[in-house]
Write an enzyme that holds these catalytic residues in place. Structure first.
Site, PDB file in Angstrom:
ATOM      1  N   GLU A 174      -7.808  -6.055   5.054  1.00  0.00           N
ATOM      2  CA  GLU A 174      -7.538  -5.374   3.222  1.00  0.00           C
ATOM      3  C   GLU A 174      -6.235  -6.325   3.049  1.00  0.00           C
ATOM      4  OE1 GLU A 174      -8.329  -1.278   3.188  1.00  0.00           O
ATOM      5  OE2 GLU A 174      -8.195  -1.795   4.932  1.00  0.00           O
TER       6      GLU A 174
ATOM      7  N   ARG B 213     -11.244  14.795   8.207  1.00  0.00           N
ATOM      8  CA  ARG B 213     -12.100  15.707   6.606  1.00  0.00           C
ATOM      9  C   ARG B 213     -13.230  16.085   7.598  1.00  0.00           C
ATOM     10  NH1 ARG B 213     -10.905  10.359   3.562  1.00  0.00           N
ATOM     11  NH2 ARG B 213      -8.647  10.573   2.973  1.00  0.00           N
TER      12      ARG B 213
ATOM     13  N   ARG C 187      -2.624  -2.435  -3.156  1.00  0.00           N
ATOM     14  CA  ARG C 187      -4.066  -1.859  -3.420  1.00  0.00           C
ATOM     15  C   ARG C 187      -3.808  -0.536  -4.014  1.00  0.00           C
ATOM     16  NH1 ARG C 187      -4.958   2.787   1.367  1.00  0.00           N
ATOM     17  NH2 ARG C 187      -7.377   3.729   0.646  1.00  0.00           N
TER      18      ARG C 187
ATOM     19  N   HIS D 139     -12.615   2.472   0.051  1.00  0.00           N
ATOM     20  CA  HIS D 139     -12.673   2.008   1.410  1.00  0.00           C
ATOM     21  C   HIS D 139     -13.718   0.084   1.184  1.00  0.00           C
ATOM     22  CE1 HIS D 139     -12.611   4.733   4.960  1.00  0.00           C
ATOM     23  NE2 HIS D 139     -11.554   4.241   5.048  1.00  0.00           N
TER      24      HIS D 139
ATOM     25  N   ASN E  73       0.772  -1.032   0.232  1.00  0.00           N
ATOM     26  CA  ASN E  73       0.148   0.227   0.604  1.00  0.00           C
ATOM     27  C   ASN E  73       0.929   1.472   0.027  1.00  0.00           C
ATOM     28  OD1 ASN E  73      -1.573   1.937   0.593  1.00  0.00           O
ATOM     29  ND2 ASN E  73      -2.228   1.398   2.047  1.00  0.00           N
TER      30      ASN E  73
END
Ligand code: ADP
Length: 413
Positions: A394, A249, A98, A188, A7
């Site tokens: 993941e 965020r 990823r 996601h 990743n």
């Protein structure tokens, strides 16, 4: 087969070395041989690596680019004193990446060739911060392990390709979708997909019968409505800024605010976007931190009003999304928490589920408080929708997809 899962970010990378194959997938005996991360690539980089479940080893090294970082971590993996089971690079059979944005083109995981590289490049304008770094990761692995080692891209957006038009289109002129692909993509995806898969496995539910809401609550946060094993709605949109309140965020807000904030604060649009992405959310409301664990400690120890407010607004937004997805699907069989907050913060889970008994949601307080980072049902006996904690993984899905893609197997399972 040993698979390097990567990743890669603009100045960092996270990796895991997984051992998986058809037999291991069936038996659920995939193995995690090593994992770690490198930060501040480009200067004096800081690394933390661990073999299996051993304690992490840490250090720093001057690593000028992603290729140097990949070289460095692979040299550690095969070194005798690292205690990782493999001793030569030839024992690594493939790499899985990823990739944040697959646009509308990539709807499942694919083997990376020149055409796929071009496809990912074409998506850069949709994910200017992430996709270039992901490409650098692919190039670095190719340079270090050689072009014969297959590489696979697993897209964060792909799981949401099943969103119907009514969920992915914004109510703005349709021509903007036609001309510029302005729509909701969702992110996601690999995490929501893993949680959905794992819940089916634990409960013995067939894919077609699945109707659940998954909540990935980490630094970034998103909710997903899953029916028949497919994503039918999700809270992140064209970018990861939409939806839930996150660490830094804002999530949903009135778009007319952009111009107003710009004028009042003397910012240009890029400045406002940075404010909404980096200075808002938990950090913006509390004025203290984007880290939920610190915020909870601050709220409890000092009864800090704005720390409580940040937590309350965070939980209220998640609850509203649960309500809207219950409406979207006509109810749900389960609500599944994942991500750093979802897995480890019982107090937050309790606040989110408060006053939801009208919808059948009722936690078992003891089960909720006892559950930290492990799979468990935390709802009261007989309550429906059930509430679950399912730690996300993941990397496992990326490793399995990589094995499946290079062996010509179906990745929808
Ligand atoms: P990322 O989205 O970057 O993968 P994580 O999934 O690791 O991040 O989630 C990070 C968030 O999880 C942070 O807000 C962190 O404070 C929170 N978190 C981790 N452990 C706990 C805990 N025990 N209690 C409360 N929050 C926690």
């Amino acid at each position: 087969m040993n698979i390097l899962v990567l990743n890669v970010g603009s100045s960092s990378l996270k990796f895991q070395l997984m051992d998986t194959d058809a037999e291991r997938m069936k038996e659920n005996t995939d193995r995690r041989l090593a994992r770690g991360q490198i930060e501040r690539i480009g200067g004096e980089a800081v690394w933390s690596f661990r073999a299996g479940d051993a304690a992490p080893v840490k250090g720093s090294a001057p690593l000028k680019d992603h290729r140097a970082a990949v070289e460095y971590l692979l040299a550690w993996i095969v070194a005798d004193d690292s205690d990782v089971e493999i001793h030569s690079l030839a024992e690594i059979g493939a790499a899985g990446h990823r990739v944040v944005h697959g646009g509308e083109h990539f709807v499942h995981s694919v083997a990376i060739d020149d055409a796929v590289m071009r496809g990912i490049e074409e998506t850069i304008e949709l994910a200017p911060l992430h996709n270039p770094a992901n490409l650098k990761g692919v190039q670095a692995v190719k340079a270090v392990l050689g072009p014969a080692v297959p590489q696979v891209a697993v897209f964060d957006t792909a799981f949401h390709h099943t969103l119907p038009e009514r969920a992915f289109l914004y109510a703005i002129p349709y021509s903007l979708y036609r001309r510029h692909r302005v729509r909701r993509y969702g992110f996601h995806g690999t995490s929501h997909r893993y949680v959905a898969y794992r819940w089916r496995q634990i409960t013995g539910t067939p894919r077609e019968a699945q109707k659940i809401i998954t909540l990935h609550l980490g630094n970034g946060c998103s909710a997903c409505a899953i029916r028949g094993g497919e994503s039918i709605d999700t809270s992140m949109g064209f970018t990861p800024l939409e939806g839930l309140v996150m660490g830094t965020r804002s999530g949903d807000l009135d778009p007319a605010l952009l111009d107003y904030i710009a004028e009042k604060e003397g910012l240009n649009l890029a400045g406002v976007e940075t404010l909404l992405n980096k200075q808002s959310g938990l950090l913006g409301i509390s004025g203290l931190t984007n880290d939920m664990r610190e915020l909870l400690a601050e709220a409890e120890e000092h009864d800090d009003r704005r720390a409580w407010l940040a937590i309350e607004i965070f939980c209220y937004r998640v609850r509203k999304y649960i309500g809207s997805y219950l409406a979207a699907m006509g109810g749900a069989d389960a609500i599944c928490f994942a991500g750093g907050i979802g897995e480890n913060a019982p107090a937050v889970r309790a606040m989110i589920c408060e006053e939801m008994e009208w919808a059948g949601i009722k936690l078992d307080p003891a089960a909720n408080h006892a559950c930290n980072g492990v799979e468990a049902r935390i709802s009261a006996e007989g309550a429906k929708p059930e509430v679950w904690v399912i730690p996300t993984d993941e990397e496992l899905l990326i490793a399995r997809d990589t094995f499946r893609v290079i062996n010509g197997l179906e990745t929808r399972y």
